[in-house]
Motif scaffolding. Sequence first.
Motif, PDB file in Angstrom:
ATOM      1  N   MET A 338       0.824  -1.213   0.000  1.00 50.29           N
ATOM      2  CA  MET A 338       0.000   0.000   0.000  1.00 50.29           C
ATOM      3  C   MET A 338       0.856   1.261   0.000  1.00 50.29           C
ATOM      4  N   VAL A 339       1.890   1.279   0.850  1.00 46.07           N
ATOM      5  CA  VAL A 339       2.720   2.476   0.972  1.00 46.07           C
ATOM      6  C   VAL A 339       3.337   2.822  -0.380  1.00 46.07           C
ATOM      7  N   ARG A 340       3.861   1.806  -1.049  1.00 45.13           N
ATOM      8  CA  ARG A 340       4.509   2.079  -2.336  1.00 45.13           C
ATOM      9  C   ARG A 340       3.481   2.478  -3.393  1.00 45.13           C
ATOM     10  N   ALA A 341       2.322   1.800  -3.388  1.00 45.15           N
ATOM     11  CA  ALA A 341       1.302   2.120  -4.393  1.00 45.15           C
ATOM     12  C   ALA A 341       0.764   3.531  -4.180  1.00 45.15           C
ATOM     13  N   LEU A 342       0.627   3.946  -2.913  1.00 46.68           N
ATOM     14  CA  LEU A 342       0.207   5.324  -2.641  1.00 46.68           C
ATOM     15  C   LEU A 342       1.284   6.310  -3.096  1.00 46.68           C
ATOM     16  N   ALA A 343       2.559   5.944  -2.885  1.00 50.14           N
ATOM     17  CA  ALA A 343       3.656   6.848  -3.246  1.00 50.14           C
ATOM     18  C   ALA A 343       3.760   7.015  -4.751  1.00 50.14           C
TER      19      ALA A 343
ATOM     20  N   LEU B  67      -0.998   4.035 -23.944  1.00 52.79           N
ATOM     21  CA  LEU B  67      -1.973   3.115 -23.339  1.00 52.79           C
ATOM     22  C   LEU B  67      -1.267   1.888 -22.785  1.00 52.79           C
ATOM     23  N   GLU B  68      -1.857   1.278 -21.756  1.00 56.26           N
ATOM     24  CA  GLU B  68      -1.303   0.032 -21.213  1.00 56.26           C
ATOM     25  C   GLU B  68      -1.457  -1.066 -22.278  1.00 56.26           C
ATOM     26  N   PRO B  69      -0.513  -2.029 -22.315  1.00 51.43           N
ATOM     27  CA  PRO B  69      -0.560  -3.056 -23.346  1.00 51.43           C
ATOM     28  C   PRO B  69      -1.908  -3.785 -23.450  1.00 51.43           C
ATOM     29  N   ASP B  70      -2.561  -4.092 -22.303  1.00 48.37           N
ATOM     30  CA  ASP B  70      -3.825  -4.827 -22.407  1.00 48.37           C
ATOM     31  C   ASP B  70      -4.925  -3.971 -23.057  1.00 48.37           C
ATOM     32  N   VAL B  71      -4.875  -2.645 -22.823  1.00 46.34           N
ATOM     33  CA  VAL B  71      -5.840  -1.754 -23.480  1.00 46.34           C
ATOM     34  C   VAL B  71      -5.519  -1.674 -24.972  1.00 46.34           C
ATOM     35  N   MET B 269       7.090  -8.374  -8.528  1.00 47.23           N
ATOM     36  CA  MET B 269       5.735  -8.376  -9.047  1.00 47.23           C
ATOM     37  C   MET B 269       5.663  -7.364 -10.167  1.00 47.23           C
ATOM     38  N   VAL B 270       5.155  -7.776 -11.317  1.00 51.15           N
ATOM     39  CA  VAL B 270       5.081  -6.858 -12.442  1.00 51.15           C
ATOM     40  C   VAL B 270       3.665  -6.297 -12.538  1.00 51.15           C
ATOM     41  N   GLY B 271       3.542  -5.023 -12.792  1.00 50.52           N
ATOM     42  CA  GLY B 271       2.230  -4.416 -12.983  1.00 50.52           C
ATOM     43  C   GLY B 271       1.782  -3.626 -11.779  1.00 50.52           C
ATOM     44  N   LYS B 272       0.695  -2.881 -11.967  1.00 51.97           N
ATOM     45  CA  LYS B 272       0.194  -2.027 -10.898  1.00 51.97           C
ATOM     46  C   LYS B 272      -0.611  -2.849  -9.905  1.00 51.97           C
ATOM     47  N   LEU B 273      -0.542  -2.442  -8.636  1.00 49.48           N
ATOM     48  CA  LEU B 273      -1.190  -3.194  -7.569  1.00 49.48           C
ATOM     49  C   LEU B 273      -2.663  -3.457  -7.868  1.00 49.48           C
ATOM     50  N   LYS B 274      -3.340  -2.448  -8.423  1.00 51.77           N
ATOM     51  CA  LYS B 274      -4.780  -2.606  -8.650  1.00 51.77           C
ATOM     52  C   LYS B 274      -5.086  -3.651  -9.723  1.00 51.77           C
ATOM     53  N   ASP B 275      -4.119  -3.847 -10.628  1.00 55.00           N
ATOM     54  CA  ASP B 275      -4.376  -4.743 -11.760  1.00 55.00           C
ATOM     55  C   ASP B 275      -3.929  -6.169 -11.498  1.00 55.00           C
ATOM     56  N   VAL B 276      -3.181  -6.381 -10.414  1.00 49.34           N
ATOM     57  CA  VAL B 276      -2.626  -7.704 -10.159  1.00 49.34           C
ATOM     58  C   VAL B 276      -3.730  -8.611  -9.636  1.00 49.34           C
ATOM     59  N   SER B 277      -3.771  -9.877 -10.122  1.00 45.97           N
ATOM     60  CA  SER B 277      -4.828 -10.781  -9.702  1.00 45.97           C
ATOM     61  C   SER B 277      -4.574 -11.281  -8.285  1.00 45.97           C
ATOM     62  N   ILE B 278      -5.635 -11.754  -7.657  1.00 50.52           N
ATOM     63  CA  ILE B 278      -5.543 -12.259  -6.288  1.00 50.52           C
ATOM     64  C   ILE B 278      -4.602 -13.462  -6.221  1.00 50.52           C
ATOM     65  N   ARG B 279      -4.669 -14.288  -7.256  1.00 57.69           N
ATOM     66  CA  ARG B 279      -3.837 -15.476  -7.299  1.00 57.69           C
ATOM     67  C   ARG B 279      -2.341 -15.092  -7.290  1.00 57.69           C
ATOM     68  N   VAL B 280      -2.013 -14.067  -8.093  1.00 53.60           N
ATOM     69  CA  VAL B 280      -0.618 -13.619  -8.146  1.00 53.60           C
ATOM     70  C   VAL B 280      -0.204 -13.032  -6.800  1.00 53.60           C
ATOM     71  N   LEU B 281      -1.087 -12.223  -6.229  1.00 56.25           N
ATOM     72  CA  LEU B 281      -0.791 -11.620  -4.923  1.00 56.25           C
ATOM     73  C   LEU B 281      -0.499 -12.708  -3.897  1.00 56.25           C
ATOM     74  N   TYR B 282      -1.320 -13.750  -3.905  1.00 56.19           N
ATOM     75  CA  TYR B 282      -1.131 -14.863  -2.972  1.00 56.19           C
ATOM     76  C   TYR B 282       0.232 -15.507  -3.191  1.00 56.19           C
ATOM     77  N   ARG B 283       0.505 -15.817  -4.459  1.00 56.61           N
ATOM     78  CA  ARG B 283       1.728 -16.547  -4.793  1.00 56.61           C
ATOM     79  C   ARG B 283       2.972 -15.749  -4.416  1.00 56.61           C
ATOM     80  N   LYS B 284       2.902 -14.405  -4.650  1.00 53.92           N
ATOM     81  CA  LYS B 284       4.080 -13.575  -4.403  1.00 53.92           C
ATOM     82  C   LYS B 284       4.339 -13.398  -2.914  1.00 53.92           C
TER      83      LYS B 284
END
Lengths: 449, 449
Positions: A338-343, B67-71, B269-284
């Motif tokens: 969160m801290v980094r994403a906010l920054a 634009l972001e690659p997925d867009v 972790m690659v990508g913005k926090l908001k776009d990262v999937s829950i599965r990736v967050l768990y794994r990382k």
Amino acid sequence: MNNKDVVETLAKTLSCATEQHEFEQSVNQLQDLRPIDIADVLALMESKLAWQLLERLSNRSTIFSYLEPDVQVAMAHEFPRNIMAILVGEMPADERTDLYKHLNQDQRDALLPALAQAQREDIRKLSAYEERTAGALMTSDYATLSAQMTVAEALHALRLEAPDAETIYHTYVIDDERRLMGVVSLRVLILASPNQAIADMMMSTVVSCHVDDDQEVVAKTIARYDLIALPIIDNSGALVGIVTHDDAMDVASDEATDDFHKSGGISTMVGKLKDVSIRVLYRKRVFWLVFLVFGNLLSGLSISNFEEVIAANLVLVFFLPLLVDSGGNAGSQSATLMVRALATGDVVMRDWFSLLAREALVALMLGATMAVAISIIGYIRGDAVVSLVLALSMMSVVMIGCVIGMSLPFVLNKLGFDPATASAPLITSVCDASGVLIYLFIASQFLSI
Amino acid sequence: MNNKDVVETLAKTLSCATEQHEFEQSVNQLQDLRPIDIADVLALMESKLAWQLLERLSNRSTIFSYLEPDVQVAMAHEFPRNIMAILVGEMPADERTDLYKHLNQDQRDALLPALAQAQREDIRKLSAYEERTAGALMTSDYATLSAQMTVAEALHALRLEAPDAETIYHTYVIDDERRLMGVVSLRVLILASPNQAIADMMMSTVVSCHVDDDQEVVAKTIARYDLIALPIIDNSGALVGIVTHDDAMDVASDEATDDFHKSGGISTMVGKLKDVSIRVLYRKRVFWLVFLVFGNLLSGLSISNFEEVIAANLVLVFFLPLLVDSGGNAGSQSATLMVRALATGDVVMRDWFSLLAREALVALMLGATMAVAISIIGYIRGDAVVSLVLALSMMSVVMIGCVIGMSLPFVLNKLGFDPATASAPLITSVCDASGVLIYLFIASQFLSI
């Protein structure tokens, strides 16, 4: 030339040569290096010898600008006031102001009268801005054009301004009150026909920052718009300076360091780690450490409420650090994200609730995995009931840890603090206290006293 | 235009207008915005509507690049293959390659034949470099000169290359084998007289990076030398691309994020926090958490060795989390300082011993302060002996914590790991285990069983 050994060897060789007055040979050895590399070598030499070399180098003001302020000040003692005035006069305006800020009153009094009137005025203006603002970061060495000029006139004007301006690749178009009207790039200018008017080719929507803007805003704006330079304006919209891309990069790095330190519970610290005094290091660290000692008393108080269940089941103590740490670890992961994403601006305040839901789900998965791990150990070391207590506690501790970890940065932000403030140790302590409470509460429900 | 509300409102307004085919009005609303701001608005619109606007904007390839690659990929479905080929052909070479890497095989097969031969070749070359290297970061859109040219010829050549080159402010001088001979800035060119030879005015010591260099090295080199662009060479010394200052700034920010995450025990972790999937967050996150559960068993084992002294003096448990955390907090402060100083290059491996001595002194001062604080609490809650045990333990725990905290990043570095790796939780666990051991050992010496 980032290799410290090479720099040290060169500094030693040149010190010997300079002592024996073999100036020409020494200068030749340096001539092909970049200014910042030469500055690194000179910084390792005795001030007097370094000065003897520096005064013989053609781009001495640029090299001098790259030295750290304390080295500059030490070196300034070595040379006569009139030479110092010339050197300081040749420095870029922002670097000159930085040096001025590092001088004591006597040194300032010695330097100022020797400078040209315009430079004195410039130092006075630039040094008046608050630290860490656009004003303190900007330079007054920029080139301007007027909208009525033709391309040929503009190129002529740029040729005259080029030697002093930090950049001529983006030039700002101003009116008679110095209000920012537009920007034109040298690329566009050299492609245009000589008789075109600047007014017709300038871009009139200019990205700019205000002189009081935080330096972090300046760095982010330059990064977002891929700018070579960013114009800085005052309340009346008048152009008062520019910040260049290289300064923005330094600011971004400093701000990242600052966040990094803060999240580790260290107050803002200026300067390189190696140069910081022990007293400063102590002062920057002691506050949070002592604060957290008292914060951790909360964990102790939780424990004292459950002394009987602990006394009857000493195996609980065995797992205490483990459970408590797990909550803290999970929480500090969440806080770090969160801290980094906010920054970086990837996340803003109103994303809180949507992120909270996701975080809860991730925490559930993490907690379940860790519960399995600890219940096995609990079964081996204790029995089925202990195993159950541990699994339930782990789930709860990790969930609570994650929710606290991801919320605290938002709360700090909302309260006007930097979200990075002491995030790791603060969250660890908060998660520890709640972890102890949860663990012992669950244990007291299942285990006999 | 960083305000998300403004962007959202604009996206809604434009979506309505575009659906009703009011294109001209919509285009006018966007025309004055910066490409990246327009991209932010388009990213919030439906692909089809966004495309209908984009194709009417004059600088569409620049906007599309932002634009972001997925867009980009989603939007690519909306327009005919020949138009896509034109758009992609107009993109900067590095952005084009990034998009290509995000396409699946079918999409690649559809796109490639529509591109010009040179562009296909360019994509093939650029996409072959390993991620996070200079090669993967660089662009092939740069301008070159030969040493034999006069200034007038060079300016003429630059005018021809300007529309396609990412920058013409620094131009590279190459020989017939494309070997990098020198660099000349546009500033120098426009100040020179038309008949001067490039060979006489170019700077022949050029800062460059190798195509296999890590992107972090590239970013640091650009920052150190305040460059607008950095030439990238291959094994034969031939110029193969350039990296521009704006890309370096993005890399520096990504690397800081990476270090930040790693030090919180989160894998890259690659990508913005908001776009990262829950599965990736768990794994990382799960690896370090579970690893540390087992790591923390060490603390438990220390405790089980001292069960009798704990059973006889339950007050010890009261202070356990506090003491243990203090060591961890002090240690993670030290680690934070070292990890960041190693990352920015302020400190290198051989500074270890000199820093260790300083750190020990700071730790002594910190430990003494905290010992005073805790011995007061200990006296209130227990007695003089408990107070003494706590003070001694606190001193030792903080000292050990700081020494471990500052040494571990160096050890990790020496072993070839990133010093940021899990620094905060790893150090907390190691400090916790040693803290428990020290505390209970000291207690067992002074307190009765």
